[in-house]
Motif scaffolding. Structure first.
Motif, PDB file in Angstrom:
ATOM      1  N   ASP A  43       0.834  -1.202   0.000  1.00 32.37           N
ATOM      2  CA  ASP A  43       0.000   0.000   0.000  1.00 32.37           C
ATOM      3  C   ASP A  43       0.869   1.253   0.000  1.00 32.37           C
ATOM      4  O   ASP A  43       0.387   2.348   0.210  1.00 32.37           O
ATOM      5  CB  ASP A  43      -0.966   0.008   1.178  1.00 32.37           C
ATOM      6  N   CYS A  45       3.217   2.290  -2.617  1.00 32.95           N
ATOM      7  CA  CYS A  45       3.920   2.447  -3.890  1.00 32.95           C
ATOM      8  C   CYS A  45       3.055   3.286  -4.835  1.00 32.95           C
ATOM      9  O   CYS A  45       1.887   3.556  -4.553  1.00 32.95           O
ATOM     10  CB  CYS A  45       4.253   1.089  -4.495  1.00 32.95           C
ATOM     11  N   LEU A  46       3.631   3.691  -5.945  1.00 37.95           N
ATOM     12  CA  LEU A  46       2.918   4.571  -6.871  1.00 37.95           C
ATOM     13  C   LEU A  46       1.626   3.963  -7.390  1.00 37.95           C
ATOM     14  O   LEU A  46       0.600   4.630  -7.453  1.00 37.95           O
ATOM     15  CB  LEU A  46       3.828   4.949  -8.043  1.00 37.95           C
ATOM     16  N   ILE A  47       1.677   2.693  -7.746  1.00 36.13           N
ATOM     17  CA  ILE A  47       0.471   2.061  -8.313  1.00 36.13           C
ATOM     18  C   ILE A  47      -0.650   1.979  -7.278  1.00 36.13           C
ATOM     19  O   ILE A  47      -1.809   2.191  -7.601  1.00 36.13           O
ATOM     20  CB  ILE A  47       0.785   0.685  -8.953  1.00 36.13           C
ATOM     21  N   SER A  48      -0.303   1.712  -6.014  1.00 42.34           N
ATOM     22  CA  SER A  48      -1.366   1.665  -4.990  1.00 42.34           C
ATOM     23  C   SER A  48      -1.946   3.063  -4.761  1.00 42.34           C
ATOM     24  O   SER A  48      -3.145   3.213  -4.549  1.00 42.34           O
ATOM     25  CB  SER A  48      -0.855   1.062  -3.683  1.00 42.34           C
ATOM     26  N   SER A  49      -1.108   4.074  -4.843  1.00 43.33           N
ATOM     27  CA  SER A  49      -1.588   5.445  -4.701  1.00 43.33           C
ATOM     28  C   SER A  49      -2.489   5.816  -5.870  1.00 43.33           C
ATOM     29  O   SER A  49      -3.561   6.400  -5.686  1.00 43.33           O
ATOM     30  CB  SER A  49      -0.396   6.396  -4.632  1.00 43.33           C
ATOM     31  N   LYS A  50      -2.069   5.455  -7.061  1.00 41.60           N
ATOM     32  CA  LYS A  50      -2.856   5.757  -8.265  1.00 41.60           C
ATOM     33  C   LYS A  50      -4.216   5.053  -8.235  1.00 41.60           C
ATOM     34  O   LYS A  50      -5.238   5.648  -8.547  1.00 41.60           O
ATOM     35  CB  LYS A  50      -2.071   5.328  -9.496  1.00 41.60           C
ATOM     36  N   LEU A  51      -4.214   3.767  -7.826  1.00 44.68           N
ATOM     37  CA  LEU A  51      -5.459   2.993  -7.797  1.00 44.68           C
ATOM     38  C   LEU A  51      -6.262   3.198  -6.513  1.00 44.68           C
ATOM     39  O   LEU A  51      -7.378   2.706  -6.398  1.00 44.68           O
ATOM     40  CB  LEU A  51      -5.148   1.505  -7.986  1.00 44.68           C
ATOM     41  N   GLN A  52      -5.636   3.875  -5.529  1.00 41.63           N
ATOM     42  CA  GLN A  52      -6.290   4.133  -4.246  1.00 41.63           C
ATOM     43  C   GLN A  52      -6.676   2.841  -3.533  1.00 41.63           C
ATOM     44  O   GLN A  52      -7.784   2.716  -3.001  1.00 41.63           O
ATOM     45  CB  GLN A  52      -7.532   5.014  -4.440  1.00 41.63           C
ATOM     46  N   GLU A  59       0.108  -6.827  -9.639  1.00 38.74           N
ATOM     47  CA  GLU A  59      -0.345  -5.512 -10.096  1.00 38.74           C
ATOM     48  C   GLU A  59       0.836  -4.549 -10.229  1.00 38.74           C
ATOM     49  O   GLU A  59       0.880  -3.749 -11.167  1.00 38.74           O
ATOM     50  CB  GLU A  59      -1.394  -4.944  -9.141  1.00 38.74           C
ATOM     51  N   CYS A  60       1.797  -4.649  -9.323  1.00 37.38           N
ATOM     52  CA  CYS A  60       2.998  -3.808  -9.415  1.00 37.38           C
ATOM     53  C   CYS A  60       3.766  -4.086 -10.708  1.00 37.38           C
ATOM     54  O   CYS A  60       4.349  -3.183 -11.298  1.00 37.38           O
ATOM     55  CB  CYS A  60       3.928  -4.052  -8.223  1.00 37.38           C
ATOM     56  N   GLU A  63       2.710  -3.723 -15.824  1.00 37.29           N
ATOM     57  CA  GLU A  63       3.257  -3.004 -16.983  1.00 37.29           C
ATOM     58  C   GLU A  63       4.332  -3.822 -17.708  1.00 37.29           C
ATOM     59  O   GLU A  63       4.544  -3.654 -18.891  1.00 37.29           O
ATOM     60  CB  GLU A  63       3.833  -1.663 -16.504  1.00 37.29           C
TER      61      GLU A  63
END
Length: 172
Positions: A43, A45-52, A59-60, A63
């Motif tokens: 919770d 990292c950038l992707i968790s922040s982006k996806l809230q 998921e990390c 890409e």
């Protein structure tokens, strides 16, 4: 080498695994990266922040799915238990990046396992060789190097806040 076996402990969010897979891909080398970690939910990292939301390691790495699917084998759990199960499944470790649990017994087990699976010229890199912050890592590495089976170099970086050490070891 046409096929390279890599062992990584401490997958984290998968950054090192992706970098190593990019190198294998760039040089058109077959191989596998077996990467171990106890945690696969994040919770912070950038992707968790982006996806809230809290995200998984998959998921990390979404890409870079094509690289993950081709090269990376994610294993979740205690490195000591997983490594023991890998004993008959992996014959050689050409390169190891050890950055898992920061305790003497864990790193000692990882180093001893890796050494048994390496040949002359194979490499181990350890992160966090920093006595003030991780004395157990320093102790395990120093004892391991006393055997004389590896030549080594210690590198330090400074991020402005702390000095951080890395150890490069090449089997003689």
């Amino acid at each position: 080498l046409t096929n390279i076996n890599i062992l990584e402990t401490g997958t984290g969010r998968g950054f090192s695994s992706i970098m190593m897979s990019k190198i294998l891909h760039k040089f058109n080398v077959d191989g596998q990266i077996i990467t171990l970690d106890r945690n696969n939910i994040f919770d912070n990292c950038l992707i968790s922040s982006k996806l809230q939301k809290t995200v998984t390691i998959h998921e990390c790495l979404h890409e870079w799915k094509h690289l993950k699917d081709k090269y990376i084998k994610l294993m979740n759990g205690d490195s000591n238990e997983i490594i023991d199960k890998l004993d008959n499944k992996i014959k050689r470790i050409n390169f190891a990046f050890l950055d898992g649990a920061h305790y003497y017994k864990d790193l000692k087990h990882e180093l001893d396992f890796t050494e048994k699976k390496q040949q002359t010229g194979d490499i181990i890199v350890c992160d966090d060789y920093t006595k003030t912050q991780f004395p157990e890592i320093v102790k395990a590495i120093d004892e391991f190097l006393e055997s004389g089976k590896y030549e080594s170099k210690i590198f330090y970086s400074n991020d402005g806040t702390k000095k951080r050490g890395y150890v490069y070891m090449k089997k003689k």
